[in-house]
Design a protein around this motif. Structure first.
Motif, PDB file in Angstrom:
ATOM      1  N   ALA A  17       0.837  -1.204   0.000  1.00  0.00           N
ATOM      2  CA  ALA A  17       0.000   0.000   0.000  1.00  0.00           C
ATOM      3  C   ALA A  17       0.871   1.253   0.000  1.00  0.00           C
ATOM      4  O   ALA A  17       0.564   2.256  -0.636  1.00  0.00           O
ATOM      5  CB  ALA A  17      -0.927  -0.010   1.210  1.00  0.00           C
ATOM      6  N   ASP A  18       1.976   1.203   0.737  1.00  0.00           N
ATOM      7  CA  ASP A  18       2.885   2.348   0.773  1.00  0.00           C
ATOM      8  C   ASP A  18       4.312   1.870   1.057  1.00  0.00           C
ATOM      9  O   ASP A  18       4.548   0.687   1.303  1.00  0.00           O
ATOM     10  CB  ASP A  18       2.429   3.349   1.845  1.00  0.00           C
ATOM     11  CG  ASP A  18       2.165   2.660   3.172  1.00  0.00           C
ATOM     12  OD1 ASP A  18       2.918   1.730   3.534  1.00  0.00           O
ATOM     13  OD2 ASP A  18       1.186   3.039   3.847  1.00  0.00           O
ATOM     14  N   ALA A  19       5.241   2.809   1.016  1.00  0.00           N
ATOM     15  CA  ALA A  19       6.651   2.466   1.185  1.00  0.00           C
ATOM     16  C   ALA A  19       6.897   1.860   2.564  1.00  0.00           C
ATOM     17  O   ALA A  19       7.740   0.970   2.729  1.00  0.00           O
ATOM     18  CB  ALA A  19       7.513   3.711   0.992  1.00  0.00           C
ATOM     19  N   GLU A  20       6.104   2.329   3.532  1.00  0.00           N
ATOM     20  CA  GLU A  20       6.313   1.845   4.900  1.00  0.00           C
ATOM     21  C   GLU A  20       6.000   0.351   5.003  1.00  0.00           C
ATOM     22  O   GLU A  20       6.761  -0.417   5.599  1.00  0.00           O
ATOM     23  CB  GLU A  20       5.425   2.673   5.849  1.00  0.00           C
ATOM     24  CG  GLU A  20       5.798   2.588   7.301  1.00  0.00           C
ATOM     25  CD  GLU A  20       4.885   1.644   8.073  1.00  0.00           C
ATOM     26  OE1 GLU A  20       5.379   1.031   9.019  1.00  0.00           O
ATOM     27  OE2 GLU A  20       3.701   1.507   7.692  1.00  0.00           O
ATOM     28  N   GLN A  21       4.886  -0.065   4.366  1.00  0.00           N
ATOM     29  CA  GLN A  21       4.535  -1.482   4.396  1.00  0.00           C
ATOM     30  C   GLN A  21       5.596  -2.315   3.655  1.00  0.00           C
ATOM     31  O   GLN A  21       6.000  -3.374   4.134  1.00  0.00           O
ATOM     32  CB  GLN A  21       3.153  -1.722   3.760  1.00  0.00           C
ATOM     33  CG  GLN A  21       2.717  -3.185   3.872  1.00  0.00           C
ATOM     34  CD  GLN A  21       1.382  -3.488   3.194  1.00  0.00           C
ATOM     35  OE1 GLN A  21       0.967  -2.810   2.258  1.00  0.00           O
ATOM     36  NE2 GLN A  21       0.704  -4.515   3.685  1.00  0.00           N
ATOM     37  N   ALA A  22       6.029  -1.808   2.509  1.00  0.00           N
ATOM     38  CA  ALA A  22       7.059  -2.513   1.738  1.00  0.00           C
ATOM     39  C   ALA A  22       8.316  -2.695   2.578  1.00  0.00           C
ATOM     40  O   ALA A  22       8.868  -3.801   2.679  1.00  0.00           O
ATOM     41  CB  ALA A  22       7.369  -1.753   0.459  1.00  0.00           C
ATOM     42  N   ASP A  23       8.751  -1.619   3.230  1.00  0.00           N
ATOM     43  CA  ASP A  23       9.972  -1.690   4.044  1.00  0.00           C
ATOM     44  C   ASP A  23       9.833  -2.703   5.174  1.00  0.00           C
ATOM     45  O   ASP A  23      10.769  -3.428   5.490  1.00  0.00           O
ATOM     46  CB  ASP A  23      10.293  -0.313   4.640  1.00  0.00           C
ATOM     47  CG  ASP A  23      10.764   0.645   3.546  1.00  0.00           C
ATOM     48  OD1 ASP A  23      11.092   0.147   2.445  1.00  0.00           O
ATOM     49  OD2 ASP A  23      10.788   1.870   3.787  1.00  0.00           O
ATOM     50  N   ARG A  24       8.623  -2.702   5.778  1.00  0.00           N
ATOM     51  CA  ARG A  24       8.403  -3.600   6.905  1.00  0.00           C
ATOM     52  C   ARG A  24       8.568  -5.062   6.457  1.00  0.00           C
ATOM     53  O   ARG A  24       9.164  -5.867   7.160  1.00  0.00           O
ATOM     54  CB  ARG A  24       6.972  -3.375   7.455  1.00  0.00           C
ATOM     55  CG  ARG A  24       6.789  -3.799   8.880  1.00  0.00           C
ATOM     56  CD  ARG A  24       5.788  -2.887   9.597  1.00  0.00           C
ATOM     57  NE  ARG A  24       4.440  -2.958   9.047  1.00  0.00           N
ATOM     58  CZ  ARG A  24       3.503  -3.807   9.477  1.00  0.00           C
ATOM     59  NH1 ARG A  24       3.761  -4.644  10.457  1.00  0.00           N
ATOM     60  NH2 ARG A  24       2.309  -3.796   8.950  1.00  0.00           N
ATOM     61  N   ILE A  25       8.062  -5.375   5.270  1.00  0.00           N
ATOM     62  CA  ILE A  25       8.185  -6.746   4.770  1.00  0.00           C
ATOM     63  C   ILE A  25       9.624  -7.041   4.354  1.00  0.00           C
ATOM     64  O   ILE A  25      10.204  -8.052   4.740  1.00  0.00           O
ATOM     65  CB  ILE A  25       7.232  -6.976   3.572  1.00  0.00           C
ATOM     66  CG1 ILE A  25       5.784  -6.879   4.056  1.00  0.00           C
ATOM     67  CG2 ILE A  25       7.494  -8.332   2.921  1.00  0.00           C
ATOM     68  CD1 ILE A  25       4.759  -6.857   2.939  1.00  0.00           C
TER      69      ILE A  25
END
Ligand SMILES: Nc1ncnc2c1ncn2[C@@H]1O[C@H](COP(=O)(O)OP(=O)(O)OP(=O)(O)O)[C@@H](O)[C@H]1O
Ligand SMILES: [Mg+2]
Length: 349
Positions: free
Chosen positions: A86-94
């Motif tokens: 959904a956003d860069a934050e979710q991508a980074d978390r994964i």
């Protein structure tokens, strides 16, 4: 898209590279991608160890372009996560998750799914007119065809959904329960691993729809009119049998292989010899007689091979069977590949 499949050692990699080279000579911008972790493609192209996940252009003379790449399933997975989050934050978390980092290459089915995903990416890459795929020996080629569907089923699996969707009120409690169950396992696997895994699946929340949609698109591409399956075989009985099994297995999946390549054939040296010549040769003595015997044996081999192949060939349209002789030299560079490509007629559609 052209996908080369077949049993081990029949020439899939060579044929895939030659199909791309041939298309490049005909003016197309072609990329050959290997999803086989074995490194034969680089050898066939004379590229040493220079293949990577990013297509690299080869120095092929001619109006078209020849590119080559090798599946990097980790990089493909990273790209997919970044794209679907959904956003860069979710991508980074994964991407930063330890479970993801350790498992994204090793998780069963990942390699196969990422192959399908990579195929989708290349098929939509405006740099290329043609994508030729080199697959690992047969059974794994089907894994790759099946992977998108399997992912869809996983995403629809109830247990998976309970684990992954903690943000929905009803499932939150279940998810907590699931965590508790997982924790009791942690004495065996290690608490950190369980935590990481749960956090990983939790981080995926909301991305299932995108993944499912993509998996459907990839399945459609594989079974659609833009994708040609090229079955490669040698005339050996076991290879022919396996090619027939593949042909049926693809059929059950709604895929009709368009072209059969019969590679490594012995050529019949007597094909053009007239009956009258035969009689003369047979009555000759010495070297000539010995050569004649050898030619007869080779001719018999050739006819046996043709007989072994013919039931399989009959399943393909007339004009959709390509025969390639057993050559003296291995294909190890671009000129060799160009020569091999010239033998590939008629061109698969
Ligand atoms: N027509 C041919 N004549 C002579 N040698 C050939 C021919 N086709 C392929 N070869 C050689 O046979 C070997 C196997 O070929 P290739 O690697 O293309 O097969 P493959 O089906 O991709 O094998 P694998 O299943 O291991 O991936 C290579 O050494 C290749 O150079
Ligand atoms: Mg190969």
């Amino acid at each position: 898209v052209q996908v080369c499949i077949g049993s081990g050692g029949v020439g899939k990699t060579t044929v895939a590279a030659a199909l791309a080279a041939r298309a490049a000579h005909a003016g197309q911008r072609a990329v050959v991608v290997t999803i086989d972790p074995a490194r034969r493609l680089a050898d066939a192209l004379g590229m040493g160890g220079q293949l990577s996940g990013e297509p690299r252009r080869l120095a092929l003379e001619g109006p078209g372009e020849l590119w080559a790449s090798m599946l990097d399933s980790k990089a493909t997975f990273d790209r997919l996560v970044t794209e679907q989050a959904a956003d860069a934050e979710q991508a980074d978390r994964i991407l930063a998750n330890r479970y993801y980092r350790n498992m994204s290459g090793a998780l069963s089915g990942t390699q196969e799914y990422m192959a399908a995903e990579e195929l989708h990416r290349l098929a939509h890459d405006p740099r290329f007119d043609l994508v030729v795929v080199d697959t690992p020996p047969s059974r794994h080629a089907l894994d790759f065809v099946d992977a998108p569907q399997r992912l869809v089923r996983l995403l629809e699996n109830r247990v998976y959904r309970l684990l992954v969707s903690p943000s929905r009120p009803v499932t939150r409690a279940v998810s907590l329960a699931a965590r508790a169950v997982l924790r009791t396992t942690s004495s065996v696997v290690g608490a950190q691993v369980i935590e990481d895994a749960v956090e990983f699946f939790t981080a995926f929340d909301g991305m299932e729809d995108g993944f499912r949609e993509r998996a459907r698109t990839v399945t459609k591409l594989l079974a659609g009119p833009d994708c040609a399956f090229v079955v490669v075989t040698s005339p050996r009985a076991d290879a022919v049998d396996e090619a027939a099994v593949l042909h049926e297995a693809l059929g059950r999946r709604g895929i009709r292989p368009t072209t059969l390549v019969v590679n490594l054939l012995h050529e019949d040296p007597l094909g053009a010899v007239q009956e009258v010549d035969r009689a003369q040769l047979a009555s000759a003595g010495g070297v000539l007689a010995r050569r004649w015997e050898a030619a007869l044996a080779l001719s018999a081999t050739s006819r046996q091979e043709e007989a072994a192949v013919s039931p399989l060939a009959a399943r393909f349209a007339a004009g959709a069977v390509i025969r390639i002789p057993r050559l003296v030299d291995e294909v190890r560079d671009l000129p060799g590949l160009t020569g091999f490509g010239a033998l590939l007629t008629p061109v698969p559609r």
